[in-house]
Enzyme design. Structure first.
Site, PDB file in Angstrom:
ATOM      1  N   HIS A 176      -3.534   6.716   2.382  1.00  0.00           N
ATOM      2  CA  HIS A 176      -3.894   5.373   1.969  1.00  0.00           C
ATOM      3  C   HIS A 176      -5.101   5.137   2.477  1.00  0.00           C
ATOM      4  CE1 HIS A 176      -4.054   1.340   1.006  1.00  0.00           C
ATOM      5  NE2 HIS A 176      -3.981   0.861   2.335  1.00  0.00           N
ATOM      6  N   ASN A 219     -10.141  -0.650  -0.064  1.00  0.00           N
ATOM      7  CA  ASN A 219      -8.880  -0.653   0.230  1.00  0.00           C
ATOM      8  C   ASN A 219      -8.076  -1.038  -1.338  1.00  0.00           C
ATOM      9  OD1 ASN A 219      -5.982  -0.909   0.214  1.00  0.00           O
ATOM     10  ND2 ASN A 219      -6.353  -1.707   2.526  1.00  0.00           N
ATOM     11  N   CYS A 277       1.010  -1.138   0.091  1.00  0.00           N
ATOM     12  CA  CYS A 277       0.067   0.010  -0.001  1.00  0.00           C
ATOM     13  C   CYS A 277       1.009   1.357  -0.077  1.00  0.00           C
ATOM     14  CB  CYS A 277      -0.857  -0.130   1.051  1.00  0.00           C
ATOM     15  SG  CYS A 277      -2.062  -1.692   1.137  1.00  0.00           S
TER      16      CYS A 277
END
Ligand code: ACO
Length: 332
Positions: free
Chosen positions: A259, A289, A111
């Protein structure tokens, strides 16, 4: 000279999967997912691959910047879910968009990948090696998710985002508010000793001579609470360090582009930094996500909806498997 983001682009699969759809697959509910994560729906690929999504995002970023694929000198794709091990996704993208003059390679920092790719390109460009670069985060995590594991399958989505960055001279970087477009500071780090908190296997040792070759699970395994603790401590710490390096405080930042893993993590970071939550744009309710793609997709949404003005100061910050983390202060 400085490095400026000249254009952004993104690409999402067409299919939307809501929390109600998820509740038909596993023992979960819209209420649980929303309360614990902030996610309401995500996009799931029915045919798009990491490379086709990445290529679409790159084409949109080039168009947004008014640049052509012919002039691209470097392509870095951040991904942890490529469809091929060889060739790398960046080379596939190079072929699809027809950018014959680019050097192309992938990086995997999960990520934090887009941020690490941006910083890598920035470092290359500062040596004078390249004048521009396409930086991409692209993921099809839906193929790495165990769709019978409710603790992970509800969290992730598929998508890609890209930025076209260019070396410009100081005059071109000068903004009306007196700031100069570019990267003001970078902090990045890794904690490999805690890598087991979030992992996904590929292949173990496999050959005619292998002994005791246990094959790792091919699905994402996550100790959610461990990752949560890591994120809520490490993200504000690295953002504070990046702000210190830039010689500014949280109040000098216009937007924190974090993020998008969990709304509670973002709220906790805002609280620790004593920054107003309205400065933390979010889209995870709609897209979930998407690992390395979350930051560039959010940047593209902000850019295209007119929410970014030249001279705005942004903090980009990512964290994820590795465990990896990072924060960069940039002026748009
Ligand atoms: N629906 C209903 N119940 C669920 C679900 C679900 N989808 N998932 C788990 N539960 C249950 C658990 O089984 C557990 O039940 P039990 O108490 O009977 O054992 C209960 O809910 C609580 O589970 P926890 O794991 O303690 O839930 P928590 O509040 O920690 O939330 C979450 C889980 C959302 C994953 C949270 O820990 C989190 O966001 N962690 C961070 C994840 C993250 O940020 N990842 C980013 C990196 S991703 C990358 O790098 C690819």
């Amino acid at each position: 000279m400085t490095v400026k983001i000249s254009g952004t682009g993104s690409a999402l699969p067409e299919k939307t999967v809501t929390n109600f759809d998820m509740a038909k697959l596993v023992d979960t509910s819209d209420e649980w997912i929303r309360e614990r994560t902030g996610i309401a729906e995500r996009r799931i690929s029915t045919k798009d691959t990491v490379s086709t999504l990445a290529a679409k995002a790159c084409q949109a970023a080039l168009e947004n910047a008014g640049a052509s694929a012919e002039e691209v000198e470097l392509i870095i794709v951040a991904t942890c879910s490529p469809e091929l091990l060889l060739p790398c996704c960046a080379c596939q993208v190079q072929s699809i968009i027809d950018a014959p003059h680019a050097a192309a390679f992938d990086i995997n920092a999960a990520c934090s990948g887009f941020l690490f790719a941006l910083n890598t390109a920035y470092a290359y460009m500062n040596t004078g090696l390249y004048k521009n670069a396409l930086i991409v985060g692209s993921e099809v995590l839906s193929k790495l998710v165990d769709w019978s594991d409710r603790s992970t399958c509800v969290l992730f989505g598929d998508g890609a985002g890209a930025a076209y960055i260019q070396m410009v001279d100081d005059k071109d970087a000068q903004c009306e508010n007196g700031r100069r477009s570019g990267i003001e500071s970078i902090v990045q780090g890794s904690d490999g000793a805690r890598g087991a908190a979030l992992s996904c296997g590929e292949r173990g040792v496999s050959n005619p001579f292998a002994v005791d070759s246990e094959q790792p699970s091919k699905y994402i395994h996550m100790d959610g609470q461990e990752v949560y603790k890591f994120a809520t401590r490490q993200v504000p710490a690295c953002i504070s360090e990046a702000l210190d390096k830039a010689g500014i405080g949280a109040s000098d930042v216009d937007k924190f582009v974090l993020h998008q893993a969990n709304v509670r993590i973002i709220e906790s970071v805002a609280k620790r930094l004593k920054a107003d939550i309205s400065k933390f744009p979010m889209n995870l309710d709609r897209v979930g996500n998407m690992s390395s793609a979350t930051i560039p997709v959010l940047l593209d949404e902000l850019n295209r909806s007119g929410q970014l003005k030249r001279g705005d100061r942004l903090v980009l910050s990512g964290f994820g498997a590795g465990l990896t983390y990072g924060a960069s202060v940039i002026v748009w």
